[in-house]
Design a protein around this motif. Sequence first.
Motif, short mmCIF file in Angstrom:
data_model
loop_
_atom_site.label_atom_id
_atom_site.label_comp_id
_atom_site.label_asym_id
_atom_site.label_seq_id
_atom_site.Cartn_x
_atom_site.Cartn_y
_atom_site.Cartn_z
N ARG A 258 0.82 -1.22 0.00
CA ARG A 258 0.00 0.00 0.00
C ARG A 258 0.85 1.26 0.00
O ARG A 258 0.33 2.37 0.12
CB ARG A 258 -0.93 -0.01 1.22
CG ARG A 258 -1.93 -1.16 1.21
CD ARG A 258 -2.81 -1.10 -0.02
NE ARG A 258 -3.53 -2.35 -0.23
CZ ARG A 258 -4.85 -2.45 -0.12
NH1 ARG A 258 -5.58 -1.42 0.20
NH2 ARG A 258 -5.41 -3.61 -0.34
N HIS A 259 2.13 1.09 -0.09
CA HIS A 259 3.07 2.22 -0.08
C HIS A 259 4.38 1.62 -0.58
O HIS A 259 4.64 0.43 -0.35
CB HIS A 259 3.22 2.73 1.37
CG HIS A 259 4.05 3.98 1.52
ND1 HIS A 259 5.39 4.04 1.22
CD2 HIS A 259 3.73 5.20 2.00
CE1 HIS A 259 5.85 5.26 1.49
NE2 HIS A 259 4.86 5.99 1.96
N GLN B 24 -0.57 1.58 7.13
CA GLN B 24 -1.39 1.22 5.96
C GLN B 24 -1.21 -0.23 5.53
O GLN B 24 -2.05 -0.79 4.84
CB GLN B 24 -1.10 2.17 4.79
CG GLN B 24 0.19 1.91 4.01
CD GLN B 24 1.46 2.30 4.76
OE1 GLN B 24 1.40 3.06 5.71
NE2 GLN B 24 2.60 1.80 4.33
N GLU B 25 -0.09 -0.85 5.94
CA GLU B 25 0.15 -2.23 5.50
C GLU B 25 -0.75 -3.25 6.22
O GLU B 25 -0.74 -4.43 5.89
CB GLU B 25 1.62 -2.61 5.61
CG GLU B 25 2.54 -1.77 4.72
CD GLU B 25 2.13 -1.72 3.25
OE1 GLU B 25 1.67 -2.74 2.71
OE2 GLU B 25 2.25 -0.62 2.63
N LEU B 26 -1.56 -2.78 7.18
CA LEU B 26 -2.58 -3.68 7.73
C LEU B 26 -3.47 -4.19 6.60
O LEU B 26 -3.96 -5.33 6.64
CB LEU B 26 -3.43 -2.95 8.77
CG LEU B 26 -2.83 -2.75 10.17
CD1 LEU B 26 -3.79 -1.96 11.05
CD2 LEU B 26 -2.48 -4.09 10.82
N ALA B 27 -3.69 -3.35 5.60
CA ALA B 27 -4.51 -3.77 4.46
C ALA B 27 -3.84 -4.93 3.72
O ALA B 27 -4.51 -5.86 3.25
CB ALA B 27 -4.74 -2.60 3.52
N SER B 28 -2.51 -4.89 3.61
CA SER B 28 -1.81 -6.00 2.96
C SER B 28 -1.97 -7.28 3.76
O SER B 28 -2.15 -8.37 3.21
CB SER B 28 -0.31 -5.69 2.81
OG SER B 28 -0.13 -4.54 2.03
N VAL C 185 -4.42 -8.16 5.65
CA VAL C 185 -5.77 -8.70 5.50
C VAL C 185 -5.98 -9.23 4.08
O VAL C 185 -6.47 -10.34 3.88
CB VAL C 185 -6.82 -7.62 5.84
CG1 VAL C 185 -8.23 -8.14 5.59
CG2 VAL C 185 -6.65 -7.16 7.29
N GLU C 186 -5.58 -8.44 3.12
CA GLU C 186 -5.79 -8.82 1.72
C GLU C 186 -5.13 -10.15 1.39
O GLU C 186 -5.69 -10.99 0.67
CB GLU C 186 -5.22 -7.72 0.82
CG GLU C 186 -5.55 -7.83 -0.62
CD GLU C 186 -5.11 -6.57 -1.36
OE1 GLU C 186 -5.95 -5.69 -1.57
OE2 GLU C 186 -3.91 -6.47 -1.67
N ARG C 187 -3.93 -10.37 1.94
CA ARG C 187 -3.19 -11.61 1.65
C ARG C 187 -3.46 -12.70 2.68
O ARG C 187 -2.84 -13.75 2.64
CB ARG C 187 -1.68 -11.32 1.59
CG ARG C 187 -1.28 -10.29 0.54
CD ARG C 187 -1.58 -10.75 -0.87
NE ARG C 187 -0.78 -11.88 -1.24
CZ ARG C 187 -0.03 -11.97 -2.34
NH1 ARG C 187 -0.01 -10.97 -3.20
NH2 ARG C 187 0.67 -13.06 -2.61
N GLU C 188 -4.38 -12.40 3.63
CA GLU C 188 -4.73 -13.37 4.68
C GLU C 188 -3.48 -13.90 5.37
O GLU C 188 -3.28 -15.11 5.54
CB GLU C 188 -5.55 -14.52 4.10
CG GLU C 188 -6.87 -14.05 3.50
CD GLU C 188 -7.65 -15.19 2.85
OE1 GLU C 188 -7.48 -16.35 3.26
OE2 GLU C 188 -8.43 -14.89 1.93
N TYR D 16 -10.12 -3.15 10.34
CA TYR D 16 -9.58 -3.95 9.23
C TYR D 16 -10.08 -5.39 9.29
O TYR D 16 -9.65 -6.23 8.50
CB TYR D 16 -8.05 -3.97 9.29
CG TYR D 16 -7.37 -2.70 8.76
CD1 TYR D 16 -6.91 -2.63 7.45
CD2 TYR D 16 -7.20 -1.60 9.57
CE1 TYR D 16 -6.29 -1.49 6.97
CE2 TYR D 16 -6.57 -0.45 9.10
CZ TYR D 16 -6.13 -0.40 7.80
OH TYR D 16 -5.51 0.73 7.33
#
Length: 580
Positions: free
Chosen positions: A58-59, A469-473, A475-478, A523
């Motif tokens: 995400r960055h 912001q990498e919390l999204a990574s 979650v997205e990648r489980e 998230y």
Amino acid sequence: MGGSTLASAPPRPLLGADIVADAFARHGIERIHVFPGGTIAPVFEAALARGIEIFTARHEQGAGYAALAAARLRGRPEVAMATSGPGVTNLVTPVADAYFDSTPLVVVTGQVGTTDMRGERPVRQRGFQEVDTTAVMRPVTKEQLCPRRPDEVGAALERAFHVSAAGRPGPVLVDLPMDVQRGALDGLPPSLAAPQDAESALPPLDGAQLDALAERLQRARRPVILAGQGVLLARAHGELRRLATLRGIPVSQSLLGLGAFPTDHPLALGYHGHTGNQYAGLAIQAADLVLVLGSRLDVRQTGSLPERFAPEAEIVRVEIDPGELRHSRVRSDLALAGDVGEVLRGLLARLRGAPPPDLGAWHARIAGWRERFALEWETDGPLKPQPIVRAANRLTAGEEVVCVTGVGSHQHWVARHFDLDFPRRALLTSGGHGAMGYDLPSAVGAQLARPAARVLCVVGDGSLQINLQELASVVERELPVKIVVLDNRRLGIVSQFQLQNWDADPTCGRKWNPDFAAVARAYGIPSWTVSRAEEVEPALAAMLAEPGPALVHCLIDPAEDVVPMLLAGQTLDRMWPYEE
Ligand SMILES: Cc1ncc(C[n+]2csc(CCOP(=O)(O)OP(=O)(O)O)c2C)c(N)n1
Ligand SMILES: [Mg+2]
């Protein structure tokens, strides 16, 4: 009809981007770590066509740190990519981290087309999102390459993979103008020959030096091994263990070297230096031989008085980077330029059959210091960080763990209280660059690279927010990353420095923080908050039992400082607050 048209369609010509992706495949790259943008898009297309997976952070810092975590764990170059302009400038911090901490990385950046590049013209920018990437990256990469024609791309990539891993590893930049990525080779051969790098061609080991080292070890009565990250980079932890245990030599480790020797071994002194163990410092200052393996002996390790480091010892250096030997801050009595693993193997062969001297008196002195300067903390009052790290250590005992930290007091509590034993229990932390925000994205990269490992991210409230912001990574990648936030509402270690020097901590004390457990829930990540000692273990156990990601928000005592600490003007045997 469609089928026959397809069958007879001329094959697409080979483009510069295809050559890049072919190089990735040739070098065993299974995954590239990227943040996208127009000027790098052609390579993504080519990589996917070759079955290479793309991790999109995400960055750009997220991409860079993920790549360097994978590279450190696998011991070979990984790829980070970003687009031109802001993508490049955002990527500089993890690239610098890789440079200073010797992590092999191939950094591929997009660039505007060659005709849009500013070059030597006295203008700020000619293209859109143009920055002089090779100039920006020059101080933090081993080499900067910018092929100007598609047929030059192959050689550039070969060289980048070679140089990044050769000698002392580090990042190499390949800047790819848009027209070079999209241009066809027009039947030109992709010229793969990569000239040899001088740095990789170390002179052969000097047998006489090895004899001298063996002889000194045989003579020493108060030896200490000082293990740096060079041991891990050389994958020489096995040889180090053999040498230390065969000869009964105590081992102290640098922050980055932690895990080269099992930190819970009776011969382990933990680590030395700025925030290390007092008893390690006492042993180094009293030693008659200090064998330094793959470590640059920077100010954090020796303190500000390098001329008073190990004053009674013969200092022997084993170092792959000749520059570090030539420009050392610390004297050395014997310096071996070479690979730590090779040196240790040569040394072990020479010591075979030589009965180790009796070091009983030395061990007894160290045992006394160890007892007197055992790490302590208060057990009542507000929640302390040390027992949290110890509980996490206990609950993950026997597991394959990668522990990742941010930068600050919490980093040092982990280094002091979490057991490391490479490769089963590895530490990833930012050493030379000391970059907050290393934490979460490195945990992401570690979990991607080692899906079966327990990845534990122990992070300060300040560091976590740098790349939250990498919390999204996650979650997205489980990714089942487990996050322990040591929240002191304080930029702790800098606040401690300010208070020690100015009796006030503007900018660093009494910070407002979000409810990190609530952030995690936003998230979709299960989370717990703890503020009392008895809540810690159940919350950590619940976190570890989660199949996916989870977070424990620990509200710790803001007043807890890093103690002891090596301050300016002190020697390793007299760290603040030493009392006679
Ligand atoms: C990118 C970056 N900016 C600034 C610093 C300076 N710095 C070092 S540690 C620190 C505080 C870290 O705070 P936190 O993560 O909460 O850790 P704590 O010391 O409180 O455990 C700061 C500001 C840094 N190391 N990296
Ligand atoms: Mg903090």
